[in-house]
Design a protein around this motif. Structure first.
Motif, mmCIF file in Angstrom:
data_model
loop_
_atom_site.group_PDB
_atom_site.id
_atom_site.type_symbol
_atom_site.label_atom_id
_atom_site.label_comp_id
_atom_site.label_asym_id
_atom_site.label_seq_id
_atom_site.Cartn_x
_atom_site.Cartn_y
_atom_site.Cartn_z
ATOM 1 N N ARG A 142 0.835 -1.203 0.000
ATOM 2 C CA ARG A 142 0.000 0.000 0.000
ATOM 3 C C ARG A 142 0.872 1.256 0.000
ATOM 4 O O ARG A 142 0.619 2.201 -0.758
ATOM 5 C CB ARG A 142 -0.926 0.000 1.224
ATOM 6 N N SER A 143 1.928 1.261 0.836
ATOM 7 C CA SER A 143 2.837 2.414 0.883
ATOM 8 C C SER A 143 3.605 2.558 -0.424
ATOM 9 O O SER A 143 3.841 3.678 -0.904
ATOM 10 C CB SER A 143 3.823 2.255 2.047
ATOM 11 N N GLN A 144 4.015 1.424 -1.006
ATOM 12 C CA GLN A 144 4.758 1.458 -2.267
ATOM 13 C C GLN A 144 3.896 2.018 -3.394
ATOM 14 O O GLN A 144 4.343 2.840 -4.194
ATOM 15 C CB GLN A 144 5.244 0.051 -2.619
ATOM 16 N N PHE A 145 2.630 1.577 -3.463
ATOM 17 C CA PHE A 145 1.719 2.080 -4.502
ATOM 18 C C PHE A 145 1.426 3.568 -4.305
ATOM 19 O O PHE A 145 1.330 4.326 -5.272
ATOM 20 C CB PHE A 145 0.426 1.275 -4.503
ATOM 21 N N ALA A 146 1.235 3.985 -3.044
ATOM 22 C CA ALA A 146 0.991 5.405 -2.774
ATOM 23 C C ALA A 146 2.173 6.241 -3.256
ATOM 24 O O ALA A 146 1.997 7.342 -3.796
ATOM 25 C CB ALA A 146 0.757 5.620 -1.282
ATOM 26 N N PHE A 147 3.387 5.715 -3.089
ATOM 27 C CA PHE A 147 4.584 6.436 -3.523
ATOM 28 C C PHE A 147 4.644 6.567 -5.042
ATOM 29 O O PHE A 147 4.878 7.664 -5.568
ATOM 30 C CB PHE A 147 5.824 5.719 -2.994
ATOM 31 N N ILE A 148 4.425 5.467 -5.769
ATOM 32 C CA ILE A 148 4.552 5.558 -7.227
ATOM 33 C C ILE A 148 3.393 6.354 -7.841
ATOM 34 O O ILE A 148 3.558 6.939 -8.919
ATOM 35 C CB ILE A 148 4.674 4.175 -7.899
ATOM 36 N N ARG A 149 2.222 6.391 -7.161
ATOM 37 C CA ARG A 149 1.125 7.215 -7.693
ATOM 38 C C ARG A 149 1.481 8.701 -7.630
ATOM 39 O O ARG A 149 0.988 9.493 -8.429
ATOM 40 C CB ARG A 149 -0.166 6.961 -6.909
ATOM 41 N N SER A 150 2.355 9.067 -6.692
ATOM 42 C CA SER A 150 2.746 10.480 -6.555
ATOM 43 C C SER A 150 3.903 10.854 -7.481
ATOM 44 O O SER A 150 4.246 12.033 -7.587
ATOM 45 C CB SER A 150 3.152 10.763 -5.108
ATOM 46 N N PHE A 151 4.522 9.851 -8.135
ATOM 47 C CA PHE A 151 5.680 10.126 -8.988
ATOM 48 C C PHE A 151 5.228 10.564 -10.382
ATOM 49 O O PHE A 151 4.360 9.941 -10.985
ATOM 50 C CB PHE A 151 6.556 8.877 -9.108
ATOM 51 N N LYS A 152 5.834 11.635 -10.867
ATOM 52 C CA LYS A 152 5.502 12.147 -12.199
ATOM 53 C C LYS A 152 6.657 11.849 -13.153
ATOM 54 O O LYS A 152 7.759 12.367 -12.975
ATOM 55 C CB LYS A 152 5.236 13.648 -12.152
ATOM 56 N N PRO A 153 6.431 11.023 -14.173
ATOM 57 C CA PRO A 153 7.519 10.747 -15.134
ATOM 58 C C PRO A 153 7.830 11.984 -15.961
ATOM 59 O O PRO A 153 6.988 12.889 -16.098
ATOM 60 C CB PRO A 153 6.939 9.626 -16.000
ATOM 61 N N TYR A 154 9.027 12.032 -16.495
ATOM 62 C CA TYR A 154 9.408 13.201 -17.283
ATOM 63 C C TYR A 154 8.952 13.036 -18.732
ATOM 64 O O TYR A 154 8.654 11.935 -19.199
ATOM 65 C CB TYR A 154 10.913 13.459 -17.207
ATOM 66 N N SER A 155 8.901 14.145 -19.449
ATOM 67 C CA SER A 155 8.421 14.131 -20.834
ATOM 68 C C SER A 155 9.518 13.634 -21.772
ATOM 69 O O SER A 155 10.706 13.687 -21.430
ATOM 70 C CB SER A 155 7.980 15.535 -21.246
ATOM 71 N N PRO A 156 9.145 13.168 -22.973
ATOM 72 C CA PRO A 156 10.169 12.764 -23.959
ATOM 73 C C PRO A 156 11.135 13.893 -24.298
ATOM 74 O O PRO A 156 12.310 13.646 -24.578
ATOM 75 C CB PRO A 156 9.330 12.356 -25.175
ATOM 76 N N ASP A 157 10.646 15.136 -24.252
ATOM 77 C CA ASP A 157 11.532 16.274 -24.550
ATOM 78 C C ASP A 157 12.666 16.383 -23.542
ATOM 79 O O ASP A 157 13.777 16.786 -23.884
ATOM 80 C CB ASP A 157 10.732 17.580 -24.560
ATOM 81 N N ALA A 158 12.399 16.000 -22.276
ATOM 82 C CA ALA A 158 13.428 16.102 -21.240
ATOM 83 C C ALA A 158 14.608 15.188 -21.559
ATOM 84 O O ALA A 158 15.770 15.568 -21.385
ATOM 85 C CB ALA A 158 12.837 15.756 -19.881
#
Length: 550
Positions: A356-372
């Motif tokens: 549950r803690s692991q899923f909560a963490f990855i839900r808050s992570f924003k991947p970077y754009s292809p331009d980055a």
């Protein structure tokens, strides 16, 4: 022995009878959970029995288990229309429109067209009756909590599949074989798209899966830096009890990777792999050409890998083109169990190791754009030729030297061979004759080379002040060149990746990494103390040597 062969079949028949007797209630929920955990039982059921099993699970509030059975029913019996309707109807009751649309699309791929407007399942019929004829009771706090946890888990799996995407039509399953006390592991391809149920099986530990990084278009939606403990340090005997130093180097290299990534405006997720080290994940919103990802991660690994004694860094993707079997390299998915060690992987920055803690963490992570990643790749060439003023985290053993001998920081950042040897000396590791030759033949040509070498080699078991002074007095000519150093270190000329702007008649050697080396080499060498600061350094070295013999 003959009777023993029939025991599983008898057990399954008894379970089928039990299934027909189950109704509603807390006691029945426990019996259903027991049957669900017997995966061999319910995966041997026919399509009608699976449908009934899923309805009983859902009716008793075991929503996630019921949906798991429905997913399996759809995969195994794709022409069974009633199974598709049941799955879509329950998701519709939950209000998850995206999942309903996904079921419609998946059914269409299997040649089944769903029309929920004209056809309802027994579950939705029951809901309609309750809404018409009965005043509904307010759900209890426990019911709301279970439902909330279920929805959060579903969203976690959805986010997981968005972040860790590999090849679309194939993934890999890990196998384990134990023979004569030795454990072997490997992977074999599973040639179909990965499903939500596969992810659930992976994070629950029932199976362990990996993804092929490159898709069929030779692009990737995620990259990985694999940070593994070197072979000789993987167990207690090999580490010689030096776990504290290994841990310090792990903190150092992970921090260094994060800082270099931040300089390139790239975000990463650091995971304990469950095996030999750590995986650093770089998810992208949409796939980018493999060359961009490989180039960025190789730069980060190259900058972070200088002077590492215990860890080695490896980049995925390893290739930018699909050859041979056409699948490329794979990486184990996160949050699973390593079949070789039996240990579960987890993200280090999450508030806890539970799912549950692991899923909560990855839900808050924003991947970077292809331009980055494209901009990062474009900036790397400029970073490679900077003058050394870029902020770099020094190796832990260098911390005490950066003020006394700042020239060593330039060498540590520029030459991985010298960086490793300096770290070995400062930690008191015994050196071979070739390793001593590399250090003396390069650092001995510095203006303060005598003081630096006494400081580095002073903790080694075979250190002798007089012998070192004698070796330095016989030093002539110019510093050892890069090719000679790589040859003495046993790396050959293939590992030379340093680039210098050489003047006419110059050759490549590590001291060219030092800012202002041109001015330093014009100074006359002398054995006498040239300034009070050098005298203090000599005094400190003498005190350290004296303390060893007291």
């Amino acid at each position: 022995m003959e009777n023993a062969k029939h025991i599983p079949q008898i057990s399954h028949e008894l379970n089928k009878r039990t299934l027909k007797e189950i109704g509603l209630g807390e006691e029945e929920k426990g019996r259903l959970t027991h049957l669900y955990n017997d995966v061999g039982f319910w995966k041997a059921l026919g399509q009608d029995e699976l449908l009934e099993f899923s309805r009983l699970l859902i009716a008793n509030g075991l929503f996630d288990k019921g949906l798991s059975v429905l997913s399996y029913l759809n995969d195994q019996f794709p022409s069974f229309v009633e199974g598709w309707h049941e799955h879509a109807s329950f998701l519709s009751i939950l209000g998850d429109r995206e999942k309903v649309a996904a079921i419609h699309a998946k059914a269409r791929l299997k040649g089944v067209e769903l029309d929920l407007a004209s056809r309802t399942s027994p579950m939705s019929d029951a809901i309609d009756v309750l809404q018409r004829d009965v005043e509904l009771e307010e759900p209890s706090d426990q019911d709301l909590s279970e439902f909330s946890n279920f929805r959060a888990h579903e969203k976690g799996i959805s986010r997981y599949m968005e972040l860790f995407k590999g090849r679309e039509d194939c993934f890999a399953r890990q196998w384990r074989e134990s023979s004569e006390g030795r454990v072997k592991t490997g992977y074999y391809p599973v040639r179909r798209p990965m499903t939500d149920q596969d992810v659930q099986d992976h994070i629950s530990g029932r199976c362990t899966y990996g993804i092929y990084i490159l898709n069929r278009s030779e692009e990737c939606a995620v990259g990985v830096i694999d940070c593994d403990i070197r072979k000789g340090w993987r167990d207690e005997k090999g580490a010689r009890g030096d776990f504290g130093a290994i841990k310090r180097e792990a903190v150092f290299v992970l921090k260094r990777i994060d800082e270099i990534s931040s300089d390139l405006d790239l975000r990463c997720l650091v995971e304990f792999s469950g095996g030999k080290g750590y995986h650093v994940w770089y998810p992208v919103e949409s796939p980018v050409p493999a060359g961009y990802m490989k180039g960025c991660l190789e730069y980060i690994a190259g900058q972070a890998g200088h002077g590492l004694e215990f860890f080695s860094l490896e980049v995925f993707p390893k290739q930018v083109r699909l050859t041979g079997k056409g699948l490329g390299n794979l990486v184990k998915l996160p949050l699973g169990v390593h079949r070789g060690t039996g240990r579960r992987s987890f993200f280090l920055s999450a508030p806890g190791q539970d799912i549950r803690s692991q899923f909560a963490f990855i839900r808050s992570f924003k991947p970077y754009s292809p331009d980055a990643i494209r901009h990062g790749a474009a900036r790397i060439e400029g970073l490679m030729v900077q003058d050394g003023k870029k902020k770099v985290v020094p190796h832990p053993v260098f911390q005490g030297l950066k003020d006394e001998f700042p020239e060593l920081m330039d060498i540590e950042a520029g030459c991985h061979i010298l960086s490793k040897l300096i770290a070995m000396g400062l930690r008191g590791v015994e050196m071979s004759e070739r390793e001593r030759k590399i250090l003396i033949g390069t650092l001995g040509h510095l203006r303060r080379g005598r003081d630096i070498l006494h400081r580095i080699l002073g903790k080694c078991p075979d250190y002798d002040m007089h012998i070192l002074n004698y070796e330095l007095s016989r030093l002539r000519g110019t510093p050892l060149g890069c090719k000679r150093i790589h040859g003495l270190a046993g790396e050959g000329s293939g590992g030379i990746d340093c680039t210098f702007q050489l003047k006419k008649g110059e050759y490549a050697h590590p001291l060219l990494h030092i800012v202002g080396w041109e001015q330093e080499q014009d100074r006359p060498k002398a054995e006498r103390i040239q300034c009070l600061k050098d005298a203090i350094v000599n005094l400190k070295t003498a005190i350290e040597i004296l303390e060893r013999y007291i």
